[in-house]
Design an enzyme around this catalytic site. Structure first.
Site, mmCIF file in Angstrom:
data_model
loop_
_atom_site.group_PDB
_atom_site.id
_atom_site.type_symbol
_atom_site.label_atom_id
_atom_site.label_comp_id
_atom_site.label_asym_id
_atom_site.label_seq_id
_atom_site.Cartn_x
_atom_site.Cartn_y
_atom_site.Cartn_z
ATOM 1 N N LYS A 89 0.809 -1.225 0.000
ATOM 2 C CA LYS A 89 0.000 0.000 0.000
ATOM 3 C C LYS A 89 0.843 1.277 0.000
ATOM 4 O O LYS A 89 0.455 2.289 -0.574
ATOM 5 C CB LYS A 89 -0.930 0.025 1.218
ATOM 6 N N GLU A 111 -9.990 5.704 3.037
ATOM 7 C CA GLU A 111 -10.788 4.627 3.616
ATOM 8 C C GLU A 111 -9.826 3.486 3.912
ATOM 9 O O GLU A 111 -8.765 3.394 3.310
ATOM 10 C CB GLU A 111 -11.864 4.168 2.621
ATOM 11 N N SER A 377 1.898 -9.750 -0.812
ATOM 12 C CA SER A 377 1.504 -8.336 -0.728
ATOM 13 C C SER A 377 1.747 -7.720 0.640
ATOM 14 O O SER A 377 1.908 -6.505 0.767
ATOM 15 C CB SER A 377 0.031 -8.192 -1.116
HETATM 16 C C1 LIG Z 1 -5.088 -4.100 1.004
HETATM 17 C C2 LIG Z 1 -4.360 -5.357 0.851
HETATM 18 C C3 LIG Z 1 -4.655 -6.258 -0.193
HETATM 19 C C4 LIG Z 1 -5.801 -6.084 -1.152
HETATM 20 O O1 LIG Z 1 -5.733 -4.945 -1.935
HETATM 21 P P1 LIG Z 1 -5.375 -4.965 -3.473
HETATM 22 O O2 LIG Z 1 -5.691 -3.592 -3.903
HETATM 23 O O3 LIG Z 1 -6.216 -6.007 -4.123
HETATM 24 O O4 LIG Z 1 -3.932 -5.266 -3.588
HETATM 25 C C5 LIG Z 1 -3.855 -7.370 -0.353
HETATM 26 N N1 LIG Z 1 -2.841 -7.634 0.510
HETATM 27 C C6 LIG Z 1 -2.555 -6.811 1.538
HETATM 28 C C7 LIG Z 1 -1.432 -7.176 2.446
HETATM 29 C C8 LIG Z 1 -3.295 -5.655 1.743
HETATM 30 O O5 LIG Z 1 -2.989 -4.856 2.766
#
Ligand SMILES: *Cc1c(COP(=O)(O)O)cnc(C)c1O
Length: 390
Positions: A89, A111, A377
């Site tokens: 993020k 948000e 992620s």
């Molecule tokens: C917010 C988040 C996601 C999902 O958001 P995308 O916009 O689909 O990437 C995935 N993994 C983590 C660790 C997140 O914080």
């Protein structure tokens, strides 16, 4: 076929900007200036330097030897979990805060679901000394206390939202309401590839640092700059879009997104929007939406707060209908098992969102010579309450 956004803000039939009149000037201003601002030398230099020294990029591309051994293929992990604030993020919030500054905005709203986007926004607002208000559903405030405390410590005001399911969709509704009331001094930092044009494209571009790095890192490690498969989880779709971006038009590379099935796609406790959604409009964008027969948006469910969203970024809706990318759905249980497996095989505790991508190995067979890159992620610290039941 070009899988990027067109000049009208559409990916095929998806995207656009379906917004109330009061936001028209704001969105129009953003649309007309974002490409110019982000291509300025000064912007690029500051973005690159913050990516390196603040976020900690490039994030490593790690060859997961024991995981590869278990599944008989070559698996690399793109380690977004190692970024400052613990997820991908921050790539987007750094980009958007630099943009907001250059557009003369001094009040930031956001948000958040799991709190990772709120946290990343609060951090960059502290970094730049800007006022920060984060809307968060009451359910999420309760289940993500650690991130709430961090946001407050960073100086952000966290406003709990009590409408609807009290989760991400409701927080986004509230943020849009705020923006309508404060259109002149406020920039809304959206946390995924959702919302009206130009947000999906803007967020994709900031997240595309992920695939830019994969190219050079793979070239160094494999002697070729492309993998056979790219794999990422999909909530709104930003980490996946960033992972796919520089390979969108490279047909040698197969793209796989994994969404959250919750308790199963045959139940109503699910967030598998691509599998179960129908065409509609949510948060200013035409895409697939989870809805009932009357077109009312239904409440999504996933164990993972970051995937608990009833829409999907328009870029993914288009990649799905054009069959450029394949989308799978992993249940809560499959994600929890995949989290445990990565933890025990590689010593990496992934976020529950990322664990949905890792569940791909239980669903699909790959060849020994295949080179896979899977984006982790985020890290699992925020999810220990759910993970400790294992
Ligand atoms: C917010 C988040 C996601 C999902 O958001 P995308 O916009 O689909 O990437 C995935 N993994 C983590 C660790 C997140 O914080």
């Amino acid at each position: 076929m070009d899988y990027n956004v067109n000049s009208e803000g559409f990916y095929g039939e998806f995207g656009g900007a379906y917004i109330p009149e009061i936001l028209y000037a704001n969105v129009e201003n953003l649309k007309n200036s974002y490409l110019r601002i982000i291509s300025e030398d000064g912007f690029k230099a500051e973005f690159d330097s913050l990516m390196r020294d603040y976020v900690g990029r490039p994030s490593p591309l790690y060859f997961a030897g024991r995981l590869s051994g278990k599944y008989g293929t070559r698996i690399y992990l793109k380690r977004e979990d190692l970024n400052h604030t613990g997820a991908h993020k921050i790539n987007n919030t750094v980009g958007q805060i630099l943009l907001a500054q250059r557009m003369g905005k001094n009040r930031i709203i956001a948000e958040t679901g799991a709190g990772q986007h709120g946290l990343a926004t609060a951090a960059v607002c502290a970094l730049k000394g800007l006022k920060c208000i984060v809307y968060m559903g009451e359910t999420d405030v309760a289940r993500q206390q650690l991130n709430v405390q961090k946001m407050k410590m960073l100086g952000a005001e966290v406003r709990p939202v009590s409408s609807g399911n009290k989760t991400l969709k409701d927080a986004a509704n509230e943020a849009i309401r705020d923006w309508c009331c404060n259109p002149s001094d406020t920039h809304y930092i959206i946390g995924s590839t959702v919302g009206p044009h130009p947000y999906p494209d803007m967020v994709t571009r900031f997240q595309s640092v992920i695939s830019r790095e994969i190219k050079s890192q793979l070239l160094e490690k494999e002697g070729r700059d492309y993998p056979d498969y790219l794999i990422a989880c999909v909530g709104g779709g930003s980490n996946a879009a960033g992972t796919f971006y520089h390979y969108l038009n490279d047909m040698r590379v197969k793209l796989i997104g994994v969404e959250a099935a919750g308790l199963g796609t045959d139940t109503d406790k699910t967030a598998a929007t691509i599998h179960l959604g129908r065409r509609g409009i949510i948060h200013g964008s035409r895409t697939f939406v989870m809805q009932n027969a009357d077109g009312q948006i239904t409440e999504p469910y996933s164990i993972s707060a970051g995937l608990d969203y009833p829409g999907i970024g328009p870029i993914h809706a288009n990649l799905f209908v054009t069959r450029r990318a394949e989308y799978l759905a992993a249940t809560d249980t499959e994600a929890l098992n995949a989290a445990m497996e990565l933890t025990r095989l590689e010593g990496i505790i992934p976020a529950l969102e990322s664990s949905h991508a890792l569940a791909v190995f239980g669903k699909k067979k790959f060849k020994p010579a295949d080179v896979l890159v899977l984006t982790v992620s985020g890290r699992g610290d925020k999810d220990m309450d759910e993970l400790k039941i294992l």
